[in-house]
Design a protein around this motif. Structure first.
Motif, PDB file in Angstrom:
ATOM      1  N   ILE A  94     -41.495   1.829  20.182  1.00  0.00           N
ATOM      2  CA  ILE A  94     -40.638   0.656  20.288  1.00  0.00           C
ATOM      3  C   ILE A  94     -41.196  -0.264  21.362  1.00  0.00           C
ATOM      4  O   ILE A  94     -41.527   0.178  22.461  1.00  0.00           O
ATOM      5  CB  ILE A  94     -39.196   1.054  20.625  1.00  0.00           C
ATOM      6  N   VAL A  95     -41.296  -1.548  20.998  1.00  0.00           N
ATOM      7  CA  VAL A  95     -41.797  -2.564  21.925  1.00  0.00           C
ATOM      8  C   VAL A  95     -40.728  -3.631  22.067  1.00  0.00           C
ATOM      9  O   VAL A  95     -40.176  -4.097  21.065  1.00  0.00           O
ATOM     10  CB  VAL A  95     -43.102  -3.196  21.384  1.00  0.00           C
ATOM     11  N   ALA A  96     -40.422  -4.033  23.292  1.00  0.00           N
ATOM     12  CA  ALA A  96     -39.453  -5.096  23.546  1.00  0.00           C
ATOM     13  C   ALA A  96     -40.191  -6.278  24.160  1.00  0.00           C
ATOM     14  O   ALA A  96     -41.022  -6.112  25.048  1.00  0.00           O
ATOM     15  CB  ALA A  96     -38.358  -4.620  24.495  1.00  0.00           C
ATOM     16  N   ILE A  97     -39.888  -7.462  23.668  1.00  0.00           N
ATOM     17  CA  ILE A  97     -40.502  -8.683  24.177  1.00  0.00           C
ATOM     18  C   ILE A  97     -39.401  -9.667  24.522  1.00  0.00           C
ATOM     19  O   ILE A  97     -38.586 -10.018  23.671  1.00  0.00           O
ATOM     20  CB  ILE A  97     -41.449  -9.318  23.144  1.00  0.00           C
ATOM     21  N   ARG A  98     -39.365 -10.103  25.770  1.00  0.00           N
ATOM     22  CA  ARG A  98     -38.433 -11.146  26.201  1.00  0.00           C
ATOM     23  C   ARG A  98     -39.082 -12.470  25.856  1.00  0.00           C
ATOM     24  O   ARG A  98     -40.172 -12.777  26.324  1.00  0.00           O
ATOM     25  CB  ARG A  98     -38.172 -11.038  27.700  1.00  0.00           C
ATOM     26  N   MET A  99     -38.452 -13.261  24.992  1.00  0.00           N
ATOM     27  CA  MET A  99     -39.026 -14.518  24.533  1.00  0.00           C
ATOM     28  C   MET A  99     -38.870 -15.591  25.617  1.00  0.00           C
ATOM     29  O   MET A  99     -37.840 -15.634  26.295  1.00  0.00           O
ATOM     30  CB  MET A  99     -38.354 -14.964  23.240  1.00  0.00           C
ATOM     31  N   PRO A 100     -39.877 -16.443  25.772  1.00  0.00           N
ATOM     32  CA  PRO A 100     -39.761 -17.517  26.761  1.00  0.00           C
ATOM     33  C   PRO A 100     -38.698 -18.533  26.344  1.00  0.00           C
ATOM     34  O   PRO A 100     -38.489 -18.769  25.154  1.00  0.00           O
ATOM     35  CB  PRO A 100     -41.147 -18.164  26.758  1.00  0.00           C
TER      36      PRO A 100
ATOM     37  N   ILE B 225     -31.829  -8.553  12.056  1.00  0.00           N
ATOM     38  CA  ILE B 225     -33.024  -7.906  11.527  1.00  0.00           C
ATOM     39  C   ILE B 225     -33.719  -8.929  10.649  1.00  0.00           C
ATOM     40  O   ILE B 225     -33.112  -9.452   9.709  1.00  0.00           O
ATOM     41  CB  ILE B 225     -32.662  -6.647  10.727  1.00  0.00           C
ATOM     42  N   SER B 226     -34.981  -9.248  10.966  1.00  0.00           N
ATOM     43  CA  SER B 226     -35.664 -10.317  10.249  1.00  0.00           C
ATOM     44  C   SER B 226     -37.174 -10.141  10.315  1.00  0.00           C
ATOM     45  O   SER B 226     -37.705  -9.579  11.269  1.00  0.00           O
ATOM     46  CB  SER B 226     -35.288 -11.669  10.860  1.00  0.00           C
TER      47      SER B 226
ATOM     48  N   VAL C 144     -40.772  -2.079  16.044  1.00  0.00           N
ATOM     49  CA  VAL C 144     -41.018  -0.644  15.890  1.00  0.00           C
ATOM     50  C   VAL C 144     -42.292  -0.484  15.064  1.00  0.00           C
ATOM     51  O   VAL C 144     -42.435  -1.092  14.013  1.00  0.00           O
ATOM     52  CB  VAL C 144     -39.845   0.060  15.186  1.00  0.00           C
ATOM     53  N   SER C 145     -43.222   0.306  15.573  1.00  0.00           N
ATOM     54  CA  SER C 145     -44.460   0.569  14.844  1.00  0.00           C
ATOM     55  C   SER C 145     -44.746   2.069  14.889  1.00  0.00           C
ATOM     56  O   SER C 145     -44.217   2.789  15.725  1.00  0.00           O
ATOM     57  CB  SER C 145     -45.627  -0.217  15.437  1.00  0.00           C
ATOM     58  N   MET C 146     -45.595   2.484  13.973  1.00  0.00           N
ATOM     59  CA  MET C 146     -45.961   3.891  13.888  1.00  0.00           C
ATOM     60  C   MET C 146     -47.341   4.075  14.518  1.00  0.00           C
ATOM     61  O   MET C 146     -48.278   3.348  14.216  1.00  0.00           O
ATOM     62  CB  MET C 146     -45.993   4.333  12.432  1.00  0.00           C
ATOM     63  N   GLU C 147     -47.448   5.030  15.432  1.00  0.00           N
ATOM     64  CA  GLU C 147     -48.715   5.317  16.093  1.00  0.00           C
ATOM     65  C   GLU C 147     -48.899   6.828  16.151  1.00  0.00           C
ATOM     66  O   GLU C 147     -48.095   7.522  16.777  1.00  0.00           O
ATOM     67  CB  GLU C 147     -48.704   4.714  17.505  1.00  0.00           C
TER      68      GLU C 147
END
Length: 66
Positions: free
Chosen positions: A58-64, A33-34, A49-52
């Protein structure tokens, strides 16, 4: 699970922690967690995680690979 282990570190020491995590991640999996951009850029996958409209998203991003 490592919760903000880099919060009080400067950039040089954050890079040392990132290298240590890379070394041990060959045989282990870490949840970190950072808010630190150096740590986040080194991750394989980032979850946010964001509030809408009062609802957590929840958004997941695969880093290159670098």
């Amino acid at each position: 699970i490592l919760d903000e282990i880099d919060a009080a570190l400067d950039k040089a020491n954050t890079k040392k922690i990132v290298e240590l995590l890379r070394k041990y991640s060959k045989n282990s999996q870490f949840v970190v967690i950072s808010h630190n951009d150096i740590t986040i850029q080194a991750a394989d996958c980032v979850y946010g995680v964001s509030m809408e409209d009062g609802e957590s998203k929840i958004v997941a991003i695969r880093m290159p690979e670098s």
